[in-house]
Design an enzyme around this catalytic site. Sequence first.
Site, PDB file in Angstrom:
ATOM      1  N   ASN A 214      57.710  79.691  26.764  1.00 10.61           N
ATOM      2  CA  ASN A 214      58.255  81.040  26.895  1.00 10.61           C
ATOM      3  C   ASN A 214      59.671  81.036  26.334  1.00 10.61           C
ATOM      4  O   ASN A 214      60.220  79.990  25.991  1.00 10.61           O
ATOM      5  CB  ASN A 214      58.195  81.531  28.350  1.00 10.61           C
ATOM      6  CG  ASN A 214      59.002  80.662  29.303  1.00 10.61           C
ATOM      7  OD1 ASN A 214      60.100  80.195  28.977  1.00 10.61           O
ATOM      8  ND2 ASN A 214      58.459  80.422  30.497  1.00 10.61           N
ATOM      9  N   LEU A 215      60.268  82.214  26.223  1.00 10.91           N
ATOM     10  CA  LEU A 215      61.568  82.316  25.576  1.00 10.91           C
ATOM     11  C   LEU A 215      62.639  81.514  26.306  1.00 10.91           C
ATOM     12  O   LEU A 215      63.484  80.867  25.670  1.00 10.91           O
ATOM     13  CB  LEU A 215      61.993  83.783  25.481  1.00 10.91           C
ATOM     14  CG  LEU A 215      63.323  84.051  24.766  1.00 10.91           C
ATOM     15  CD1 LEU A 215      63.284  83.547  23.330  1.00 10.91           C
ATOM     16  CD2 LEU A 215      63.658  85.540  24.797  1.00 10.91           C
ATOM     17  N   HIS A 216      62.601  81.524  27.639  1.00  7.03           N
ATOM     18  CA  HIS A 216      63.581  80.769  28.416  1.00  7.03           C
ATOM     19  C   HIS A 216      63.454  79.274  28.122  1.00  7.03           C
ATOM     20  O   HIS A 216      64.469  78.585  27.914  1.00  7.03           O
ATOM     21  CB  HIS A 216      63.379  81.036  29.904  1.00  7.03           C
ATOM     22  CG  HIS A 216      64.255  80.208  30.791  1.00  7.03           C
ATOM     23  ND1 HIS A 216      65.612  80.433  30.932  1.00  7.03           N
ATOM     24  CD2 HIS A 216      63.966  79.124  31.569  1.00  7.03           C
ATOM     25  CE1 HIS A 216      66.119  79.544  31.759  1.00  7.03           C
ATOM     26  NE2 HIS A 216      65.155  78.741  32.158  1.00  7.03           N
ATOM     27  N   GLU A 217      62.230  78.758  28.107  1.00  6.10           N
ATOM     28  CA  GLU A 217      62.012  77.339  27.820  1.00  6.10           C
ATOM     29  C   GLU A 217      62.442  77.003  26.392  1.00  6.10           C
ATOM     30  O   GLU A 217      63.044  75.956  26.140  1.00  6.10           O
ATOM     31  CB  GLU A 217      60.531  77.000  28.019  1.00  6.10           C
ATOM     32  CG  GLU A 217      60.072  77.082  29.470  1.00  6.10           C
ATOM     33  CD  GLU A 217      58.562  77.070  29.608  1.00  6.10           C
ATOM     34  OE1 GLU A 217      58.072  76.724  30.708  1.00  6.10           O
ATOM     35  OE2 GLU A 217      57.860  77.437  28.639  1.00  6.10           O
TER      36      GLU A 217
ATOM     37  N   ASP B  15      48.936  80.704  31.457  1.00  5.63           N
ATOM     38  CA  ASP B  15      47.630  80.037  31.480  1.00  5.63           C
ATOM     39  C   ASP B  15      46.606  80.820  30.669  1.00  5.63           C
ATOM     40  O   ASP B  15      45.797  80.254  29.927  1.00  5.63           O
ATOM     41  CB  ASP B  15      47.128  79.909  32.929  1.00  5.63           C
ATOM     42  CG  ASP B  15      48.003  79.005  33.777  1.00  5.63           C
ATOM     43  OD1 ASP B  15      48.783  78.225  33.196  1.00  5.63           O
ATOM     44  OD2 ASP B  15      47.903  79.091  35.011  1.00  5.63           O
TER      45      ASP B  15
END
EC number: 2.7.1.167
Length: 477
Positions: free
Chosen positions: A195-198, A264
């Site tokens: 995701n963008l945060h990761e 998922d």
Amino acid sequence: MLLTMPHFNGSQVLVVGDVMLDRYWTGGTSRISPEAPVPVVKVDQIEDRAGGAGNVALNIAALGAGASLIGIVGNDEAGEALRTRLQAANVHTDFQVVDNKPTITKLRVMSRHQQLLRMDFEQAFAAEDSSEFVHKAEQLIPHVGALILSDYAKGSLANIQPLIAIANKHKVPVLVDPKGTHFEAYAGATLLTPNLHEFEAVVGECATEQALVEKGVALLKKLRLQALLVTRGEQGMTLLREGQPELHLPARAREVYDVTGAGDTVISVLAASLAAGEPLPNAVALANLAAGIVVGKLGTATVSAPELRRAVKADQGSERGVLNEEQLLLALEEARAAGEKIVFTNGCFDIIHAGHVGYLEDTRALGDRLIVAINSDESVSKLKGPGRPINPVDRRMAVLAGLEAVDWVTSFNDDTPERLLKLIKPDVLVKGGDYTTDQVVGHEIVRAYGGDVRVLSFFENVSTTAIVKKIQSQEKE
């Protein structure tokens, strides 16, 4: 792109990773405990669901594809409950059982569709706990069309490189749902889905679309990946491949928004689609549709084949939803390349009523694509006064994006949409109300390049201001 429903029933996918049991205790609340200032929940429903890599496997099975799952469970009731539920859903389970650690379990106490408390029962697994993974995977990988490595940082994938090497040897695509900031562990995989945060935790902040693309491509080269899919919540998802243009798909808003398990679903549909022979861009588009369905469900959930088939049929490849300015300009390039006529309208759209719906339907009929630009919260307050807007900008955009007549929704902070009009250059500028075309803000901008300006009447003779005043007057009575 024109999407079709893949033939999932002929595909096989192997999932390896952190499995866990999601438990839900649900009941009503009508009083506060005399023992402490907490609500008393009278539990009347207990439900167990497969979480983590188990939920990934369930998503694959729900699509009608063959799903196999390798993971670690404890020698306990929770592990047996997890195995029972997965096998009941036609997931082939091959668990390594450890005696000294529990099955990872997350217990949630729910009431009135809200989570009141979560309790976690877990101990991180060590490398020896997954010692049989490589042998188990060697038996299954030659017979599957895709491998998913589902990493929740619980220790099951401590020895991940041999799994990637086996899949590469057999030319089986490896899809990784990463965790943490040590992406080097996934080097050589086919596709990562952070995701963008990761993603930003690894490459740094991406203030623009260009920065995201450049840093993503650099990461591709560094880790020897074929592709990178960055999931961006309300901003959709972006697929990056070296030497090819980026592909952005806007998010699909839903009335209920719960992101639990959405990642998922994305990787499950991606893998099942690739295993069924779909090209990667099509697989990403299908995954985006599925994510839009699953966020409309409470808790960890799956998307069934009939649900996805209905979404594919309704979508027919049309990329719609909430976009920022950069994303909108990219979408416009594709639309204009296809010869589509662009229609633009703007407003506050604070409380959507029948007049808005009818107006937007008539506006959409003037072209092939309808852009609705809405005033930011600050802009609405300036125009309408204190207490407005009633609904914040993200909710207003979500409702508009859900209307069939609307293709793209964006917001602007300016007092007028003139700056946007200069950027977008729509073929038709439309405004609703009792105006002449010469009174429409931005009319001179649009006419200067040969565009059309139209004024349409609102339906039902209603307005948001009138609705708000009526509600306020009833509250005073």
